[in-house]
Design a protein around this motif. Structure first.
Motif, PDB file in Angstrom:
ATOM      1  N   HIS A 151       0.831  -1.206   0.000  1.00  0.00           N
ATOM      2  CA  HIS A 151       0.000   0.000   0.000  1.00  0.00           C
ATOM      3  C   HIS A 151       0.865   1.256   0.000  1.00  0.00           C
ATOM      4  O   HIS A 151       0.564   2.216  -0.723  1.00  0.00           O
ATOM      5  CB  HIS A 151      -0.921  -0.011   1.220  1.00  0.00           C
ATOM      6  N   ALA A 152       1.932   1.253   0.760  1.00  0.00           N
ATOM      7  CA  ALA A 152       2.817   2.420   0.826  1.00  0.00           C
ATOM      8  C   ALA A 152       3.450   2.722  -0.523  1.00  0.00           C
ATOM      9  O   ALA A 152       3.806   3.872  -0.814  1.00  0.00           O
ATOM     10  CB  ALA A 152       3.906   2.188   1.873  1.00  0.00           C
ATOM     11  N   SER A 153       3.579   1.703  -1.375  1.00  0.00           N
ATOM     12  CA  SER A 153       4.211   1.926  -2.681  1.00  0.00           C
ATOM     13  C   SER A 153       3.410   2.904  -3.540  1.00  0.00           C
ATOM     14  O   SER A 153       3.977   3.599  -4.381  1.00  0.00           O
ATOM     15  CB  SER A 153       4.380   0.593  -3.419  1.00  0.00           C
ATOM     16  N   SER A 154       2.091   2.972  -3.322  1.00  0.00           N
ATOM     17  CA  SER A 154       1.266   3.910  -4.095  1.00  0.00           C
ATOM     18  C   SER A 154       1.668   5.349  -3.812  1.00  0.00           C
ATOM     19  O   SER A 154       1.627   6.202  -4.705  1.00  0.00           O
ATOM     20  CB  SER A 154      -0.216   3.720  -3.756  1.00  0.00           C
ATOM     21  N   GLY A 155       2.041   5.629  -2.562  1.00  0.00           N
ATOM     22  CA  GLY A 155       2.494   6.964  -2.209  1.00  0.00           C
ATOM     23  C   GLY A 155       3.936   7.206  -2.611  1.00  0.00           C
ATOM     24  O   GLY A 155       4.267   8.242  -3.200  1.00  0.00           O
ATOM     25  N   PHE A 156       4.810   6.252  -2.310  1.00  0.00           N
ATOM     26  CA  PHE A 156       6.223   6.420  -2.635  1.00  0.00           C
ATOM     27  C   PHE A 156       6.465   6.510  -4.141  1.00  0.00           C
ATOM     28  O   PHE A 156       7.474   7.062  -4.580  1.00  0.00           O
ATOM     29  CB  PHE A 156       7.045   5.272  -2.046  1.00  0.00           C
ATOM     30  N   ALA A 157       5.550   5.966  -4.953  1.00  0.00           N
ATOM     31  CA  ALA A 157       5.713   6.002  -6.408  1.00  0.00           C
ATOM     32  C   ALA A 157       5.730   7.425  -6.955  1.00  0.00           C
ATOM     33  O   ALA A 157       6.268   7.673  -8.043  1.00  0.00           O
ATOM     34  CB  ALA A 157       4.601   5.188  -7.078  1.00  0.00           C
ATOM     35  N   LEU A 158       5.167   8.383  -6.198  1.00  0.00           N
ATOM     36  CA  LEU A 158       5.211   9.785  -6.612  1.00  0.00           C
ATOM     37  C   LEU A 158       6.645  10.279  -6.758  1.00  0.00           C
ATOM     38  O   LEU A 158       6.912  11.286  -7.424  1.00  0.00           O
ATOM     39  CB  LEU A 158       4.491  10.663  -5.578  1.00  0.00           C
ATOM     40  N   MET A 159       7.583   9.577  -6.135  1.00  0.00           N
ATOM     41  CA  MET A 159       8.981   9.946  -6.157  1.00  0.00           C
ATOM     42  C   MET A 159       9.523  10.100  -7.580  1.00  0.00           C
ATOM     43  O   MET A 159      10.478  10.844  -7.820  1.00  0.00           O
ATOM     44  CB  MET A 159       9.786   8.878  -5.414  1.00  0.00           C
ATOM     45  N   ALA A 160       8.934   9.395  -8.520  1.00  0.00           N
ATOM     46  CA  ALA A 160       9.392   9.484  -9.910  1.00  0.00           C
ATOM     47  C   ALA A 160       9.390  10.917 -10.412  1.00  0.00           C
ATOM     48  O   ALA A 160      10.236  11.305 -11.227  1.00  0.00           O
ATOM     49  CB  ALA A 160       8.512   8.605 -10.803  1.00  0.00           C
ATOM     50  N   GLY A 161       8.448  11.716  -9.917  1.00  0.00           N
ATOM     51  CA  GLY A 161       8.362  13.105 -10.345  1.00  0.00           C
ATOM     52  C   GLY A 161       9.597  13.918 -10.002  1.00  0.00           C
ATOM     53  O   GLY A 161       9.956  14.857 -10.726  1.00  0.00           O
ATOM     54  N   TYR A 162      10.248  13.570  -8.908  1.00  0.00           N
ATOM     55  CA  TYR A 162      11.476  14.282  -8.538  1.00  0.00           C
ATOM     56  C   TYR A 162      12.546  14.090  -9.606  1.00  0.00           C
ATOM     57  O   TYR A 162      13.231  15.043 -10.004  1.00  0.00           O
ATOM     58  CB  TYR A 162      11.983  13.782  -7.189  1.00  0.00           C
ATOM     59  N   PHE A 163      12.684  12.863 -10.084  1.00  0.00           N
ATOM     60  CA  PHE A 163      13.702  12.572 -11.085  1.00  0.00           C
ATOM     61  C   PHE A 163      13.326  13.136 -12.453  1.00  0.00           C
ATOM     62  O   PHE A 163      14.193  13.539 -13.225  1.00  0.00           O
ATOM     63  CB  PHE A 163      13.922  11.061 -11.162  1.00  0.00           C
ATOM     64  N   VAL A 164      12.041  13.186 -12.751  1.00  0.00           N
ATOM     65  CA  VAL A 164      11.592  13.741 -14.025  1.00  0.00           C
ATOM     66  C   VAL A 164      11.884  15.237 -14.107  1.00  0.00           C
ATOM     67  O   VAL A 164      12.357  15.743 -15.137  1.00  0.00           O
ATOM     68  CB  VAL A 164      10.088  13.489 -14.237  1.00  0.00           C
ATOM     69  N   TYR A 165      11.626  15.960 -13.006  1.00  0.00           N
ATOM     70  CA  TYR A 165      11.645  17.424 -13.065  1.00  0.00           C
ATOM     71  C   TYR A 165      12.844  18.080 -12.384  1.00  0.00           C
ATOM     72  O   TYR A 165      12.902  19.304 -12.326  1.00  0.00           O
ATOM     73  CB  TYR A 165      10.352  17.974 -12.443  1.00  0.00           C
ATOM     74  N   ARG A 166      13.810  17.313 -11.907  1.00  0.00           N
ATOM     75  CA  ARG A 166      14.890  17.927 -11.121  1.00  0.00           C
ATOM     76  C   ARG A 166      15.723  18.914 -11.940  1.00  0.00           C
ATOM     77  O   ARG A 166      16.298  19.860 -11.372  1.00  0.00           O
ATOM     78  CB  ARG A 166      15.799  16.859 -10.519  1.00  0.00           C
TER      79      ARG A 166
END
Length: 227
Positions: free
Chosen positions: A148-163
């Motif tokens: 279940h926590a993976s659904s929230g942690f998956a938002l992390m991809a945005g950091y790498f996309v937009y850094r």
């Protein structure tokens, strides 16, 4: 460009190594910290009174997850729209990469969980004369890492996309992923579905997957516009 990539990946590798060391040494699955942190949510009969609490079982486990799924689907729609609308073509990799990383990271967690021998806390408790006893031989399994926590942690991809293209947006995704992943995992811990270590390892694994993917596809992701 290459210097920025090398420095960033070196820094991320060091942080991953540090995170691994902390988790390995202080957050062993079902270890002292896990049991201490979950103990307030277990009663003397070995039951978790909050297991079916609406805010935890419905709001957190269903509705919050569904909202996140809609967020991720919006990136899929953006990717599909880029094939129809010329103005969106420049953002095709941005949308496709983000959605792809969400699928890869959550799917990987799901596969690990399906093969895991670790049982959920609510399947491991036994009532004792003075305190709850833990049965670590429980074989129900399929409870590590925290799905279940993976659904929230998956938002992390945005950091790498937009850094490189939008630091404000990148840190928004990083902070949102950290807060939501931890909060969703903590709520599951209160229900007895997971130990805290299950969810922290989920965050670390998704972080690791994103670093590896970033190393491979760095050149494809959005860059800061030159004026």
């Amino acid at each position: 460009m290459m210097q920025d990539r090398s420095y960033f990946l070196l820094k991320q590798s060091l942080l991953l190594a540090l995170g691994f060391g902390v988790l390995w040494n202080f957050f062993s699955i079902g270890g002292m910290l896990d049991l201490k942190l979950i103990s307030p949510f277990v009663d003397l009969t070995g039951q978790f009174p909050l297991k079916n609490h609406w805010a935890l079982a419905e709001l957190n486990h269903r509705y919050v997850k569904n909202v996140l799924i809609l967020v991720y689907l919006s990136f899929l729609l953006g990717w599909l729209a880029s094939f129809k609308y010329q103005a969106w073509q420049i953002r095709r990799w941005e949308f496709g990469y983000y959605f792809g990383m969400v699928i890869v990271s959550t799917l990987f967690i799901g596969i690990l969980k399906s093969q895991s021998a670790h049982a959920c806390p609510w399947n491991m408790t036994l009532p004792g004369p003075n305190a709850v006893l833990w049965n670590f031989s429980a074989t129900a399994g399929h409870c590590f890492p925290g799905g279940h926590a993976s659904s929230g942690f998956a938002l992390m991809a945005g950091y790498f996309v937009y850094r490189r293209s939008n630091r404000t947006r990148a840190y928004f995704f990083l902070c949102s992923a950290s807060i939501l992943g931890f909060a969703m995992g903590w709520a599951q811990m209160m229900r007895g579905a997971h130990f805290l270590s299950h969810n922290l390892w989920t965050g670390w694994i998704i972080w690791c997957i994103n670093v590896i993917a970033y190393a491979l596809f760095y050149h494809k992701l959005p860059q800061a516009r030159r004026h």
